[in-house]
Design an enzyme around this catalytic site. Sequence first.
Site, PDB file in Angstrom:
ATOM      1  N   LYS A  47     -38.444  -5.876 -35.504  1.00 32.59           N
ATOM      2  CA  LYS A  47     -37.782  -4.813 -36.270  1.00 32.59           C
ATOM      3  C   LYS A  47     -37.697  -5.181 -37.755  1.00 32.59           C
ATOM      4  O   LYS A  47     -37.884  -4.324 -38.627  1.00 32.59           O
ATOM      5  CB  LYS A  47     -36.388  -4.558 -35.693  1.00 32.59           C
ATOM      6  N   VAL A  87     -36.716   0.907 -34.706  1.00 33.08           N
ATOM      7  CA  VAL A  87     -35.747   0.018 -35.359  1.00 33.08           C
ATOM      8  C   VAL A  87     -34.344   0.604 -35.238  1.00 33.08           C
ATOM      9  O   VAL A  87     -34.106   1.756 -35.610  1.00 33.08           O
ATOM     10  CB  VAL A  87     -36.079  -0.175 -36.856  1.00 33.08           C
ATOM     11  N   VAL A 129     -35.603   5.088 -22.039  1.00 33.61           N
ATOM     12  CA  VAL A 129     -35.743   5.958 -23.212  1.00 33.61           C
ATOM     13  C   VAL A 129     -36.510   7.235 -22.856  1.00 33.61           C
ATOM     14  O   VAL A 129     -36.164   8.330 -23.321  1.00 33.61           O
ATOM     15  CB  VAL A 129     -36.432   5.196 -24.370  1.00 33.61           C
TER      16      VAL A 129
HETATM   17  N1  HSE Z   1     -33.533  -4.836 -26.566  1.00 36.23           N
HETATM   18  C1  HSE Z   1     -33.237  -4.064 -27.722  1.00 36.23           C
HETATM   19  C2  HSE Z   1     -31.823  -4.382 -28.170  1.00 36.23           C
HETATM   20  C3  HSE Z   1     -33.373  -2.598 -27.400  1.00 36.23           C
HETATM   21  O1  HSE Z   1     -31.071  -4.988 -27.410  1.00 36.23           O
HETATM   22  O2  HSE Z   1     -31.465  -4.058 -29.288  1.00 36.23           O
HETATM   23  C4  HSE Z   1     -33.476  -1.717 -28.589  1.00 36.23           C
HETATM   24  O3  HSE Z   1     -34.593  -1.990 -29.375  1.00 36.23           O
END
Ligand code: HSE
Length: 437
Positions: free
Chosen positions: A204, A131, A14
């Site tokens: 999330k 999220v 990211v």
């Molecule tokens: N590991 C998370 C997913 C990355 O696969 O959605 C994004 O938050």
Amino acid sequence: MNPVKVGLLGLGTVGGGTVNVLKRNAEEISRRAGRGIVITHAAAKNLDSTRADTTGIRLGSDAYEVVNDPEVAIVVELIGGYEPARTLVLQAIRNGKHVVTANKALIARHGNEIFAAAREHGVTVAFEAAVAGGIPVIKAIREGLAANRIEWLAGIINGTGNFILTEMRDKGRDFADVLAEAQALGYAEADPTFDVEGIDAAHKLTILASIAFGVPLQFEKVYTEGITRITREDVAYAEQLGYRIKHLGLARATEEGIELRVHPTLIPERRLIANVDGVMNAVLIKGDAVGPTLYYGAGAGAEPTASAVIADIVDVVRALTSDPGNRVPHLAFQPDALSDKPVLPVEDIETAYYLRLQAADRPGVLAEVTRSFADAGISIEAILQKEPPAGSPDATVIILTQRVRERQMNEAIARIEALDAITGTVTRIRLEHLASN
Ligand code: HSE
């Protein structure tokens, strides 16, 4: 006005995406923000492995140097995990810096403490990227749905888990094999058990539920069940019954209290959310006034997540520089940065087409029609002829074309309508594939 200086913690998937998108779209972003935004200082454990273009950025391995850098106004935390992220963010706040983070674990577990510190020091902590990656769902709930009492929400909010379930269903692949691919693509968490055991989705969901219902973050109270016990047979049986198995995060406000749960769930296959496949995420939210609304998009990956990180940076910059009573420009761009690009007349648009025509059912007619397209330089994608209904001399012909300018299509349609063998007018419906590339 001087550009706003940003310090970056983490140059992984990211972080790299954030550097690259900020550079590539610098002009567009500053037109929106009203000021330039530059990353001046970044820290990462492994500087050699970054794929970002870090020219002009002061680099180091000590994250504390970034949060203590007096020039930095906004700290962007993309390290992930609970510690040292928590200590670094609290230090940045004490230093009077605004914080943008993609760290759902941090916000879900320590958000109450972090927000209290931010209020005390008069700074912002923004976390859209925490999220559903690139989907602006936090903003949607917090701003767009502000009129509503949220009744419930259900989300496919872990891309890795959804990718695994989709591949198992469609290709009969093994769990471990698909997980390895998700890791290689940069979707999975550093500890992939967070994905497959539902912990990432629970982080999330905690955040979504708090902003939906106005309750403190309560990660420890989420019922959490992963996808590791789902078999290919389960997936197949569910399908025979008209259902899809999805790993959902669900939050519901009832008379008695709030349900917070993450678990595999059968959903009727006709629901839109049941058809959210691969690494994509979707969140379905039921508000009492608006009814159900659905938010769909890439939930992980370098640039989709960077998109949310940068949107938060822009929000912070707007708050730093604009009249606080009018922070978000009415047309999203700053009024003095509106573009004078013209709006195209419809003849100049380019699109594909669905065409339906009635043609006499005799030899050579289809050849005449296709000749008209060829003469106009239009390429046919597909053609389908339906037998004339009983008692009718005309067959229905459906033609899909490739993309072409509307002006060219007008000429071709005029020629076709002038043919003796064609009855009436040609029906046209524009067709967009809406592919992401
Ligand atoms: N590991 C998370 C997913 C990355 O696969 O959605 C994004 O938050």
